[in-house]
Structure formats: structure tokens, C-alpha cells
Design an enzyme around this catalytic site. Structure first.
Site, PDB file in Angstrom:
ATOM      1  N   LYS A  22      -8.478 -45.985   1.890  1.00  0.00           N
ATOM      2  CA  LYS A  22      -6.950 -45.691   2.459  1.00  0.00           C
ATOM      3  C   LYS A  22      -6.097 -45.413   1.343  1.00  0.00           C
ATOM      4  CE  LYS A  22      -3.163 -46.999   5.097  1.00  0.00           C
ATOM      5  NZ  LYS A  22      -2.285 -47.080   4.898  1.00  0.00           N
ATOM      6  N   ASN A  23      -6.211 -45.622   1.044  1.00  0.00           N
ATOM      7  CA  ASN A  23      -4.556 -45.779   0.600  1.00  0.00           C
ATOM      8  C   ASN A  23      -4.069 -44.665  -1.335  1.00  0.00           C
ATOM      9  OD1 ASN A  23      -3.295 -47.187   2.163  1.00  0.00           O
ATOM     10  ND2 ASN A  23      -2.835 -48.923   0.772  1.00  0.00           N
ATOM     11  N   ARG A  93       3.337 -43.261   6.847  1.00  0.00           N
ATOM     12  CA  ARG A  93       4.299 -43.723   5.612  1.00  0.00           C
ATOM     13  C   ARG A  93       3.679 -42.778   4.398  1.00  0.00           C
ATOM     14  NH1 ARG A  93       8.874 -46.404   2.762  1.00  0.00           N
ATOM     15  NH2 ARG A  93       8.351 -45.858   0.581  1.00  0.00           N
ATOM     16  N   CYS A 117       4.079 -48.816   9.606  1.00  0.00           N
ATOM     17  CA  CYS A 117       4.020 -50.174  10.078  1.00  0.00           C
ATOM     18  C   CYS A 117       4.919 -50.568   9.733  1.00  0.00           C
ATOM     19  CB  CYS A 117       3.123 -51.394   9.221  1.00  0.00           C
ATOM     20  SG  CYS A 117       1.369 -50.161   9.798  1.00  0.00           S
ATOM     21  N   ARG A 122      11.607 -49.304   4.850  1.00  0.00           N
ATOM     22  CA  ARG A 122      11.115 -48.976   4.151  1.00  0.00           C
ATOM     23  C   ARG A 122      11.726 -47.343   3.086  1.00  0.00           C
ATOM     24  NH1 ARG A 122       4.535 -48.499   5.937  1.00  0.00           N
ATOM     25  NH2 ARG A 122       4.532 -49.098   3.595  1.00  0.00           N
ATOM     26  N   PRO A 123      12.599 -47.437   2.211  1.00  0.00           N
ATOM     27  CA  PRO A 123      13.456 -46.675   1.371  1.00  0.00           C
ATOM     28  C   PRO A 123      12.601 -46.234   0.361  1.00  0.00           C
ATOM     29  CG  PRO A 123      14.409 -48.540   0.444  1.00  0.00           C
ATOM     30  CD  PRO A 123      12.745 -49.463   1.950  1.00  0.00           C
ATOM     31  N   ILE A 124      12.872 -45.078   0.385  1.00  0.00           N
ATOM     32  CA  ILE A 124      12.445 -44.100  -0.954  1.00  0.00           C
ATOM     33  C   ILE A 124      13.275 -43.358  -1.815  1.00  0.00           C
ATOM     34  CG2 ILE A 124      10.922 -42.707   0.702  1.00  0.00           C
ATOM     35  CD1 ILE A 124      12.206 -40.348   1.026  1.00  0.00           C
ATOM     36  N   ASP A 125      14.563 -44.838  -2.145  1.00  0.00           N
ATOM     37  CA  ASP A 125      15.286 -44.108  -2.887  1.00  0.00           C
ATOM     38  C   ASP A 125      14.726 -44.127  -4.005  1.00  0.00           C
ATOM     39  OD1 ASP A 125      14.893 -47.216  -2.321  1.00  0.00           O
ATOM     40  OD2 ASP A 125      16.041 -47.127  -4.315  1.00  0.00           O
ATOM     41  N   GLN A 126      13.983 -44.309  -4.673  1.00  0.00           N
ATOM     42  CA  GLN A 126      13.279 -43.910  -5.860  1.00  0.00           C
ATOM     43  C   GLN A 126      12.794 -43.288  -5.919  1.00  0.00           C
ATOM     44  OE1 GLN A 126      13.336 -46.732  -8.231  1.00  0.00           O
ATOM     45  NE2 GLN A 126      15.297 -47.766  -7.256  1.00  0.00           N
ATOM     46  N   ASP A 319      -1.213 -56.883   1.381  1.00  0.00           N
ATOM     47  CA  ASP A 319      -1.718 -55.874   1.701  1.00  0.00           C
ATOM     48  C   ASP A 319      -3.386 -57.140   2.709  1.00  0.00           C
ATOM     49  OD1 ASP A 319      -1.545 -52.619   1.277  1.00  0.00           O
ATOM     50  OD2 ASP A 319      -0.203 -54.570   2.521  1.00  0.00           O
ATOM     51  N   ILE A 341       7.331 -58.149  -1.748  1.00  0.00           N
ATOM     52  CA  ILE A 341       7.117 -57.372  -1.236  1.00  0.00           C
ATOM     53  C   ILE A 341       7.401 -56.961   0.011  1.00  0.00           C
ATOM     54  CG2 ILE A 341       5.852 -54.859  -1.760  1.00  0.00           C
ATOM     55  CD1 ILE A 341       5.250 -56.573  -4.128  1.00  0.00           C
ATOM     56  N   ARG A 411      -5.870 -47.286  11.961  1.00  0.00           N
ATOM     57  CA  ARG A 411      -4.757 -46.106  11.487  1.00  0.00           C
ATOM     58  C   ARG A 411      -6.201 -46.274  10.173  1.00  0.00           C
ATOM     59  NH1 ARG A 411       0.811 -47.009  11.013  1.00  0.00           N
ATOM     60  NH2 ARG A 411       0.317 -45.670   8.898  1.00  0.00           N
TER      61      ARG A 411
HETATM   62  C1  EPZ Z   1       2.238 -48.722  -0.038  1.00  0.00           C
HETATM   63  O1  EPZ Z   1       3.683 -48.867   0.523  1.00  0.00           O
HETATM   64  C2  EPZ Z   1       0.952 -48.877   0.665  1.00  0.00           C
HETATM   65  N1  EPZ Z   1       0.650 -47.757   1.284  1.00  0.00           N
HETATM   66  C3  EPZ Z   1       1.229 -50.194   1.332  1.00  0.00           C
HETATM   67  O2  EPZ Z   1       0.167 -50.319   2.467  1.00  0.00           O
HETATM   68  C4  EPZ Z   1       1.426 -51.410   0.905  1.00  0.00           C
HETATM   69  O3  EPZ Z   1       2.017 -52.437   1.454  1.00  0.00           O
HETATM   70  C5  EPZ Z   1       2.546 -50.714  -0.227  1.00  0.00           C
HETATM   71  O4  EPZ Z   1       2.182 -50.265  -1.173  1.00  0.00           O
HETATM   72  C6  EPZ Z   1       2.739 -52.548  -1.513  1.00  0.00           C
HETATM   73  O5  EPZ Z   1       1.198 -52.331  -1.941  1.00  0.00           O
HETATM   74  C7  EPZ Z   1       0.189 -46.710   1.110  1.00  0.00           C
HETATM   75  O6  EPZ Z   1       0.011 -46.645   0.741  1.00  0.00           O
HETATM   76  C8  EPZ Z   1       0.202 -45.444   2.451  1.00  0.00           C
HETATM   77  P1  EPZ Z   1       5.808 -49.517  -2.023  1.00  0.00           P
HETATM   78  P2  EPZ Z   1       4.606 -48.545  -0.072  1.00  0.00           P
HETATM   79  O7  EPZ Z   1       6.760 -48.435  -2.192  1.00  0.00           O
HETATM   80  O8  EPZ Z   1       4.283 -47.159  -1.131  1.00  0.00           O
HETATM   81  C9  EPZ Z   1      10.415 -51.276  -2.506  1.00  0.00           C
HETATM   82  C10 EPZ Z   1      -0.597 -50.803   4.334  1.00  0.00           C
HETATM   83  O9  EPZ Z   1      -1.099 -51.651   5.482  1.00  0.00           O
HETATM   84  N2  EPZ Z   1      11.254 -49.623  -2.146  1.00  0.00           N
HETATM   85  O10 EPZ Z   1       5.006 -49.917  -2.946  1.00  0.00           O
HETATM   86  O11 EPZ Z   1       5.978 -48.085   0.424  1.00  0.00           O
HETATM   87  C11 EPZ Z   1      10.498 -51.068  -0.821  1.00  0.00           C
HETATM   88  O12 EPZ Z   1      10.843 -51.472   0.083  1.00  0.00           O
HETATM   89  C12 EPZ Z   1      -0.218 -50.346   3.457  1.00  0.00           C
HETATM   90  O13 EPZ Z   1      -1.965 -49.879   4.135  1.00  0.00           O
HETATM   91  C13 EPZ Z   1      12.356 -49.411  -2.789  1.00  0.00           C
HETATM   92  O14 EPZ Z   1      13.575 -49.766  -2.327  1.00  0.00           O
HETATM   93  O15 EPZ Z   1       5.197 -49.750  -0.564  1.00  0.00           O
HETATM   94  C14 EPZ Z   1       9.187 -52.120  -0.737  1.00  0.00           C
HETATM   95  O16 EPZ Z   1      10.103 -53.467  -0.625  1.00  0.00           O
HETATM   96  C15 EPZ Z   1       1.375 -51.487   3.782  1.00  0.00           C
HETATM   97  N3  EPZ Z   1      12.426 -48.544  -2.657  1.00  0.00           N
HETATM   98  C16 EPZ Z   1       8.524 -52.554  -2.464  1.00  0.00           C
HETATM   99  O17 EPZ Z   1       9.761 -51.547  -3.385  1.00  0.00           O
HETATM  100  C17 EPZ Z   1      11.990 -46.618  -2.459  1.00  0.00           C
HETATM  101  O18 EPZ Z   1      11.911 -46.006  -3.020  1.00  0.00           O
HETATM  102  C18 EPZ Z   1       7.290 -51.862  -2.574  1.00  0.00           C
HETATM  103  O19 EPZ Z   1       6.967 -50.706  -1.423  1.00  0.00           O
HETATM  104  C19 EPZ Z   1      10.395 -47.319  -2.857  1.00  0.00           C
HETATM  105  C20 EPZ Z   1      10.186 -48.750  -2.436  1.00  0.00           C
END
Ligand code: EPZ
Length: 431
Positions: A22-23, A93, A117, A122-126, A319, A341, A411
Site C-alpha cells: 500500500k505505502n 494522507r 488516519c 501529521r504536519p508536512i513542514d519537512q 504500522d 513515531i 483502505r
Molecule cells: C507514512 O506516513 C505511512 N503512510 C504511515 O502508515 C506510517 O505510519 C509512517 O509513514 C511511518 O512509517 C504512508 O506512507 C501513506 P512520516 P507519513 O512522515 O509519511 C513527523 C499506515 O498505517 N513529521 O514518516 O505521514 C510525523 O508527525 C500509515 O499505513 C513531521 O513532523 O509519516 C511523525 O511523527 C499510518 N513533519 C514522524 O515525523 C513532516 O513534515 C513520521 O512521519 C513529516 C513528518
């Protein structure tokens, strides 16, 4: 309102075929929008997130058709810089990957802020920081995100590559982020010059995205390590690519066997991706046998509890956190699960307590006292993996469990009811 009805207490046996990741699909399908040509992607899981992603692709002008049950052909030649509207983009997301691909190809993207979810903020600042370092400005208004290169034009208007293109940059993420790593890989594929991503995530689906981009004519190296280098190319020509199997679906069925007991062969998997999960289950007392593309798991005696901390790959995946917690509810002794996480990924615990589990959540740690039995109850899924955890508990519980809001489960899991039924579970869908 559709719900799953499960009569628990039956051990699982037989074979289960794991679907595509999926991811991986989440970023590779939007990645096809970078291609001014045609590509074929196989092993695409038939899940609702993919259905929604294809709807967004078509809204932006891609022509997508199914070649067979799990293979799609994407023609990206008519794709135009358009809008990913809120009614589509806010449902998951992964819609944010259309920012990286549309920005990468056209120099601008107009996408609804992502949904997904509820795991806390779930910020996207990065993501935005990386795009800015590559020369793009972003503006948020009315729930929509506009990211563009000042003065950018479409390919046709500019008449030639180069104008309105992102510029390669050296980007260091403040934390390991799967989404930002993949989004910047998408944006950098057609950028001018080289982009280096430092402190990059290393998940299998990131390696898969790099494999896809390279199969289409891209130039990505270092995926799977914490430094990824992308040399921008002038265009991606198209080609064929097969998605990896889903690491988390694999782990979910391993956890189901761990809870319900029995003897299950998981087919079409990559055992190397399962190393940490397999080592945990084996330490708990499961018998695990690995082949080149299959894993056999057997459980006959009661498992022993253990302590889990979720970490980025190659650590224990977040996950899989709800699913392993469900298994630990029945394991002997005290276990702890630390979620490092996400800030709010224990909401399923109260649902498991309705089934007789003994879980106390203190901040980011759940303390679980193993019980000898769980009992069927009426419960509801709050998110994808929480729903999977409830199914796992229900398979082992005495009596009947009804799980509401299974749309979350669908999903990310193709045909979970069919796959579990074929393993001998007594599960059906009640409309
Ligand atoms: C992906 O989410 C997955 N989703 C999530 O899977 C998974 O839990 C996560 O990666 C971690 O492996 C998809 O790939 C669609 P991150 P993502 O960016 O990309 C913080 C599932 O069940 N962060 O790795 O949103 C964030 O808040 C889903 O399949 C920032 O602060 O996760 C978190 O604490 C749920 N700023 C950490 O980093 C940012 O700009 C990891 O987030 C981005 C992230």
C-alpha cells in the site's frame, strides 16, 4: 454500515497470498504523473486508497486502465497542472505525493491539505522546507496548498525544459520522515542538478520508489540508506515496474497466526523486510521458517510477553504496533509497547479492553498484562491498523465479535475477509 462478524477460537491453517505494498503504491502511482509517456505497474493492491489515488490521477488528466486484476497502465501524456480537490485529497494522507510529482513536472501544484488516519498531528513542514530549498514557494488558503516556482510555466508555455524547474539542493530532514523522503524524491527526479536527501527514511517502500523512478529513466542512488542522491534528468520515458509485497500486510497475518494459533504459509513475501517482526515473534515463542519468497509461521503453545519500541525501518514498524499489542494481550506476563513515531496511536486499546484485555496507556507507553482469554464484543475501528488489531483479537477471542467502521481496514487490506476465510477463520461481512 458494513461490519465484520467474527466467531473466534479457531486456529488458522493454509496459505495466504500477500498483495502489493500500500505505502509503495501511495507514492509510485503519483510518481507515474512525472512521465510524459506510458508506464505499466504490476502487483498493485486492490484497496480503496489505490482506487482514490487513481481517481485523482484521472482528475489531473492521466489515462489509467487495468490490464489485469493487479496491473495498471498509466498514460501521462495528457496530464496538466490542475487541482487535487478537497473532496478527494482530504480523504487520505498520501494525496500529498501529488505535490512532489506535479511540482517536479510542471513547476506548480495545487493540492488539498492531506487527511488520513487520526494518529495525532501529521504536519508536512519537512516536505515544504525541502520544496523551498529547491526554489518553490508555498501558500496555504482555504485548506488548499499551492506550491510553485515563481514564474513557472507548463511545458508547453515554456517551450523548453529548464524554465520553471526545481533546482537540486542538499536537504537534511529534522527527523526521519517517510512521506517527506518520498515526496522530495518525486520532486527531484526532473529537477535541474543534483539533490541529496540526508537523514532520509529507509523503509522498503522508499527503495521501491527509487526502483520505479530508475526503471522509468530516472537516476536515484542510495535508497535504503540515510542518504539518497537524485540526479535530475530531463524526462522520464516510461516502462514497466512491479511493486514489492506489503511488509505490514505480511506482519498482520503473522500476528493473526500468533493470536489465533495454527500453521500459516505466507506467499509472495520478502522475508528480509520482515526481519525485525520475525525476530520478535520468534523470541515470543513462535516457530518461523523462511524461504526465498515465503514465510511459514506456527504457534501451538502460549506465547511469552515482550517489550516493543516502534522505530523507523529497520526497527519495529509503527504500522505493526496495534497488531502486536493485540497479540501481547494474550501472551504470558507483562509487556510494554512504546510508540515513538506517533503521539496518539493507542486509541484501539479501549476497544481491546472491551474484549477483556488488560492494557494501561501512559503517554506513549502501553503496559499490557497478558490474560488467558479475550471475549467477543461489539467494537469499532478508529483507523486502518487499529481495525486490523481488533480482527486479530477477535480471531482468538471466545465468542462473537462485531467490528464497525471496517472501511478503514479496507483502505489498506485487499480482501481480508476472503484471505482469513481461506485460512479457516469464521468471519463474514454483515451489511
Ligand atoms: C507514512 O506516513 C505511512 N503512510 C504511515 O502508515 C506510517 O505510519 C509512517 O509513514 C511511518 O512509517 C504512508 O506512507 C501513506 P512520516 P507519513 O512522515 O509519511 C513527523 C499506515 O498505517 N513529521 O514518516 O505521514 C510525523 O508527525 C500509515 O499505513 C513531521 O513532523 O509519516 C511523525 O511523527 C499510518 N513533519 C514522524 O515525523 C513532516 O513534515 C513520521 O512521519 C513529516 C513528518
Amino acid at each position: 454500515m458494513k461490519q465484520y462478524v467474527i466467531h473466534g477460537g479457531k486456529p488458522l491453517s493454509g496459505e495466504v497470498f500477500i498483495s502489493g505494498a500500500k505505502n509503495a503504491a501511495a507514492s509510485i502511482l503519483p510518481g507515474a504523473m512525472l512521465i510524459n509517456g506510458i508506464c505499466q505497474i504490476s502487483n498493485v493492491p486492490r484497496i480503496s486508497d489505490v482506487k482514490l489515488t487513481i481517481e485523482i490521477m484521472e482528475r489531473l488528466g492521466a489515462r489509467v486502465k487495468y490490464i489485469d486484476a493487479e496491473t495498471i497502465e498509466v498514460d501521462g501524456r495528457a496530464v496538466q497542472p490542475g487541482t487535487v480537490p478537497q473532496e478527494l485529497g482530504s480523504q487520505m494522507r498520501a494525496s500529498h505525493f501529488f505535490i512532489g510529482s506535479m511540482l517536479g513536472r510542471f513547476g506548480r501544484a495545487h493540492v488539498s491539505l492531506p487527511g488520513g488516519c487520526g494518529l495525532g498531528a501529521r504536519p508536512i513542514d519537512q516536505h515544504l522546507k525541502g520544496f523551498a530549498q529547491m526554489g518553490a514557494c508555498n501558500r496555504i488558503e482555504d485548506g488548499m496548498l499551492q506550491v510553485s516556482i515563481p514564474g513557472s510555466q507548463t511545458d508547453e508555455e515554456s517551450g523548453n525544459e529548464g524554465k520553471g524547474k526545481l533546482k537540486g539542493a542538499r536537504i537534511r530532514f529534522d527527523m526521519v520522515t517517510v512521506g517527506a523522503t518520498m515526496n522530495l524524491m518525486l520532486a527531484a527526479a526532473l529537477a535541474k542538478g543534483t539533490t541529496v536527501l540526508e537523514n532520509a527514511a529507509r523503509e522498503p517502500h522508499i527503495v521501491d520508489l527509487a526502483g520505479f523512478l530508475n526503471a522509468m529513466g530516472g537516476d536515484v542512488s542510495g535508497a535504503g540508506t540515510n542518504t539518497i542522491t537524485i540526479n535530475g534528468v530531463s524526462s522520464l520515458k516510461g516502462g514497466e515496474y512491479r511493486l514489492i509485497p506489503d511488509q505490514i500486510e505480511t506482519g498482520t497475518y503473522m500476528a493473526a497466526a500468533a493470536a489465533a494459533g495454527g500453521d500459516v504459509s505466507l506467499k509472495g513475501v520478502i522475508p528480509q523486510h520482515m526481519e525485525y517482526i520475525s525476530s520478535v515473534l520468534s523470541a515470543m515463542g513462535m516457530e518461523i521458517e523462511e524461504g526465498s519468497d515465503f514465510i511459514v509461521v506456527r504457534k501451538s503453545n502460549r506465547l511469552k510477553g515482550t517489550d516493543i519500541t516502534t522505530m523507523p525501518y529497520p526497527g519495529f514498524p509503527t504500522d505493526m504496533q496495534p497488531q502486536i499489542a493485540a497479540v501481547l494481550c494474550l501472551a504470558e506476563g507483562r509487556s510494554t509497547v512504546r510508540e515513538s513515531i506517533w503521539e496518539d496511536r493507542f486509541r484501539y486499546a479501549e476497544q481491546l479492553c472491551r474484549m477483556g484485555a488488560d492494557i494501561k496507556v501512559e503517554g506513549r507507553v502501553a503496559v499490557i498484562e497478558g490474560v488467558s482469554k479475550l471475549y467477543g464484543a461489539e467494537v469499532e475501528a478508529y483507523d486502518l491498523r487499529a481495525g486490523a488489531a481488533l480482527v486479530i483479537a477477535a480471531l482468538a477471542a471466545v465468542g462473537t465479535t462485531k467490528i464497525k467502521h471496517v472501511n478503514y481496514i479496507e483502505r489498506g487490506y485487499h480482501d481480508m475477509v476472503g484471505k482469513l476465510s481461506r485460512l479457516g477463520a469464521d468471519i463474514y461481512v454483515e451489511e
